[in-house]
Design an enzyme around this catalytic site. Structure first.
Site: not given
Ligand code: NAI
Length: 329
Positions: A231-233, A257, A262, A294, A296
Site C-alpha cells: 500500500t506504499s508506492r 494498492d 499507475e 490507490h 488506501a
Molecule cells: P513515515 O515517514 O512515518 O514512515 C516511513 C518509514 O519508512 C520510516 O520509519 C522510515 O525510516 C522508513 N524507511 C525509510 N527508508 C527505508 C528503507 N530504505 N528501508 C526500510 N525502511 C525505510 O511514513 P508513513 O506516513 O508511515 O507512510 C509510509 C508510506 O506510505 C509513504 O511514504 C507513502 O509512500 C505511502 N502512502 C500510501 C498511501 C496510499 O493511499 N496507498 C497514502 C499515504 C502514504
C-alpha cells in the site's frame, strides 16, 4: 490566493469546497494530471496543488517558476513525484501533508491481507453467480504467523499494532528503529529475516534506495507461499519479478494498492478502453492477485485532513508565516 489544483477527483470536490470555506482561496480545479503538456494551465497561479501521479520534474518546475508559481502543495505524504532539488534551485517551495489518519492506510492494508488470504473477492463473485462451492477458497490462520513490516513509521506501526491483535509475530525492517514498534512486540531483523515471514507488508517511502526493494533476489529468499501487500508506492516492487514469483508459487499471492506504472491508469475509468499495459492485465487476470487503484488513503477523515492541511499551508504561505509542512531539498 489563486491556486491551480491538478488531478482533482469528483470525490474530492465537495470536501474541497467545504475546507475552503475557512480559507477563501480562489480555487481552479483541473481533473487532468500536471505534466509537460498541461503545465501551461498553471501560468499565472502563485500556488499549484498536485497529487501522487502528477509529474513535477525539473522541466515542469522550470515552466511553473517561469509562470509565476512560488509554491507546490502536494495533497499526499509521499513526495517522490517532485524534484525537490530543482524546486529549491528555482525558489519554489514545496509542502506536503505530513500527518493525516495513518489508520486509513494501515486498516486498508489489513483489509487487503484478509481479502487475499481468505479469498473474499472470489467468494463474493461466486455467491453472486449462485456458486456456493468452497473449493479453492482455503486460507491460513494469521494467528502465530510471522508478519514482516517494511518501514515501521506511522502507517507501519499501526499496521503492526493491528496484526499484533491478530496474534501475529512481528518482524521489522527500517533504517531507523522505533521503540514503539518494539513495545508492540516487534523485533527488528536484517534482510535475511525475510525468510521467516508469512506476510510481507510494505510501508516505507519510495526513494532511490528503496526502488525495487522487492526484486527477483529478495523474492527468491522469501518463504514459499508468502503473501505480499503493497500500500506504499508501486516502485518498491519489481512487478515482472513478482509475476514470475507468483507463477512459480514462490509467492502465494499479492495485493497491491499501488503499481509502478499507475500514473497512466489509476484514478480513471478505463473500462471501455483496451488497456495497453500488458503487465497490469496479466496481474489482474491471476486468481491470487488483488489490485486496487490507490484508495488506501480514502476515508472521510483522511481526505478532510489532507484538504484542510493543504489549504492551511497555502494560507500560511500567503500570509508569510512559517511553513510547518515544508519539504526542503
Ligand atoms: P513515515 O515517514 O512515518 O514512515 C516511513 C518509514 O519508512 C520510516 O520509519 C522510515 O525510516 C522508513 N524507511 C525509510 N527508508 C527505508 C528503507 N530504505 N528501508 C526500510 N525502511 C525505510 O511514513 P508513513 O506516513 O508511515 O507512510 C509510509 C508510506 O506510505 C509513504 O511514504 C507513502 O509512500 C505511502 N502512502 C500510501 C498511501 C496510499 O493511499 N496507498 C497514502 C499515504 C502514504
Amino acid at each position: 490566493m489563486r491556486i491551480a489544483m491538478f488531478s482533482v477527483q469528483r470525490y474530492e470536490r465537495v470536501l474541497l469546497d467545504e475546507a475552503n470555506l475557512h480559507h477563501g482561496h480562489d480555487l481552479v480545479s483541473f481533473d487532468t494530471l500536471l505534466g509537460p503538456e498541461t503545465v501551461s494551465l498553471a501560468a499565472g497561479f502563485p500556488a499549484v496543488s498536485v497529487f501522487v501521479n502528477d509529474i513535477v520534474d525539473a522541466n515542469v518546475l522550470k515552466h511553473l517558476a517561469g509562470g509565476g508559481t512560488k509554491l507546490v502543495a502536494t495533497r499526499s505524504t509521499g513526495f517522490n513525484q517532485i524534484d525537490l532539488q530543482a524546486a529549491g534551485q528555482l525558489g519554489v517551495k514545496v509542502v506536503r501533508v505530513t500527518d493525516y489518519s495513518p489508520n486509513s492506510v494501515a486498516e486498508f492494508a489489513v483489509g487487503l491481507l484478509l481479502a487475499l488470504n481468505r479469498k473474499i473477492p472470489r467468494a463474493y463473485n461466486r455467491t453472486r453467480e449462485g456458486n456456493f462451492s468452497l473449493d479453492g477458497l482455503m486460507g491460513f490462520d494469521l494467528a502465530n504467523r510471522t508478519v514482516a513490516v517494511i518501514g515501521t513509521g506511522k502507517i507501519g506501526r499501526i499496521f503492526a499494532r493491528i496484526m499484533a491483535g491478530f496474534g501475529c509475530n512481528l518482524i521489522g525492517f527500517d533504517v531507523h528503529r522505533s521503540p514503539e514498534f518494539e513495545e508492540i512486540g516487534g523485533r527488528y531483523v536484517d534482510a535475511s529475516g525475510i525468510e521467516d515471514a508469512d506476510v510481507i507488508s510494505l510501508h516505507c517511502p519510495l526513494t532511490p534506495d528503496t526502488y525495487h526493494l522487492v526484486n527477483a533476489q529478495t523474492l527468491a529468499r522469501t518463504k514459499k507461499g508468502a503473501l505480499l501487500i503493497n500500500t506504499s508506492r508501486g516502485g518498491l516492487v519489481d512487478t515482472e519479478a513478482a509475476i514470475e514469483a507468483l507463477k512459480s508459487g514462490q509467492l502465494g499471492g499479492i495485493a497491491i494498492d499501488v503499481y509502478e506504472q499507475e500514473a497512466g491508469l489509476f484514478f480513471r475509468d478505463l473500462s471501455s478502453t483496451v488497456i495497453p499495459d500488458d503487465v497490469i492485465q496479466r496481474l489482474v487476470s491471476l486468481p491470487n492477485v488483488i489490485v486496487t487503484g490507490h484508495q488506501a488513503f480514502l476515508t472521510r477523515e483522511a481526505l478532510s485532513t489532507i484538504l484542510e492541511t493543504t489549504l492551511a499551508s497555502i494560507s500560511d504561505f500567503a500570509a508569510g508565516r512559517p511553513l510547518m509542512n515544508e519539504i526542503k531539498p
